[in-house]
Scaffold this active site. Structure first.
Site, short mmCIF file in Angstrom:
data_model
loop_
_atom_site.label_atom_id
_atom_site.label_comp_id
_atom_site.label_asym_id
_atom_site.label_seq_id
_atom_site.Cartn_x
_atom_site.Cartn_y
_atom_site.Cartn_z
N SER A 2 0.83 -1.20 0.00
CA SER A 2 0.00 0.00 0.00
C SER A 2 0.87 1.26 0.00
CB SER A 2 -0.97 -0.05 1.18
OG SER A 2 -2.05 0.81 1.01
N GLU A 97 -9.33 -4.21 -6.11
CA GLU A 97 -8.68 -3.11 -5.39
C GLU A 97 -8.90 -1.77 -6.06
OE1 GLU A 97 -4.82 -3.40 -3.76
OE2 GLU A 97 -4.60 -5.46 -4.42
N HIS A 127 -7.36 -5.76 -1.37
CA HIS A 127 -6.17 -4.95 -1.16
C HIS A 127 -5.22 -5.66 -0.18
CE1 HIS A 127 -3.76 -1.35 -0.84
NE2 HIS A 127 -3.93 -1.32 0.47
#
Length: 156
Positions: A2, A97, A127
């Site tokens: 991320s 995502e 995600h």
């Protein structure tokens, strides 16, 4: 992963620009690499992403951006950075995502800069699905692919 995936890319850019040694390879899981959040998947995957939502992304992004231009190459390398000279990279992302297009655009930009890049997209996973190792087979398989990628590029 991320934000950390984005920091991995921008850290390598900063090292390159400072003339520092480069890492042997980069692995980025579900990287956030467009601070403007302009990827189409921000809208098309909003309902499918069980982890992220636009309001949370915007709130956290505001802390990181801190009033800077969101098109700054170190904030949005997927759309604004010259990726020339970066080491080989593996970018893993799931189809469910909101950051899917961040990963796609990063990989295309890296390829255009003649960086050895593998875009590894796994269907129907959330995600940072790799964090579900031992729970999702797809996570175990993705981590195996990442380990192979690193073993092939890092000499110990």
């Amino acid at each position: 992963d991320s934000a950390g995936g984005g920091l991995t890319i921008t850290g390598a850019l900063a090292a390159r620009d400072a003339g520092l040694p480069m890492p042997a390879a980069i692995v980025a899981f579900s990287p956030g690499v467009d601070a403007a959040r302009a990827g189409e998947s921000m809208l098309t995957k909003a309902a499918a992403d069980p982890v992220l939502d636009r309001a949370s992304l915007d709130r956290m992004s505001n802390f990181y951006v801190a009033g800077q231009n969101r098109r700054n190459p170190l904030l949005s390398p997927a759309v604004a950075a010259d990726l020339t000279g970066l080491p080989p990279m593996l970018v893993q992302v799931g189809t469910n995502e909101m950051l899917l297009d961040d990963a796609r655009r990063l990989a295309v930009r890296a390829s255009d800069a003649e960086v050895d890049v593998i875009l590894d997209i796994t269907a129907k996973v959330p995600h940072v699905f790799q964090s579900f190792a031992g729970i999702l087979d797809e996570a175990d398989e993705a981590l195996d692919r990442a380990a192979l990628f690193l073993r092939q590029r890092v000499r110990g």
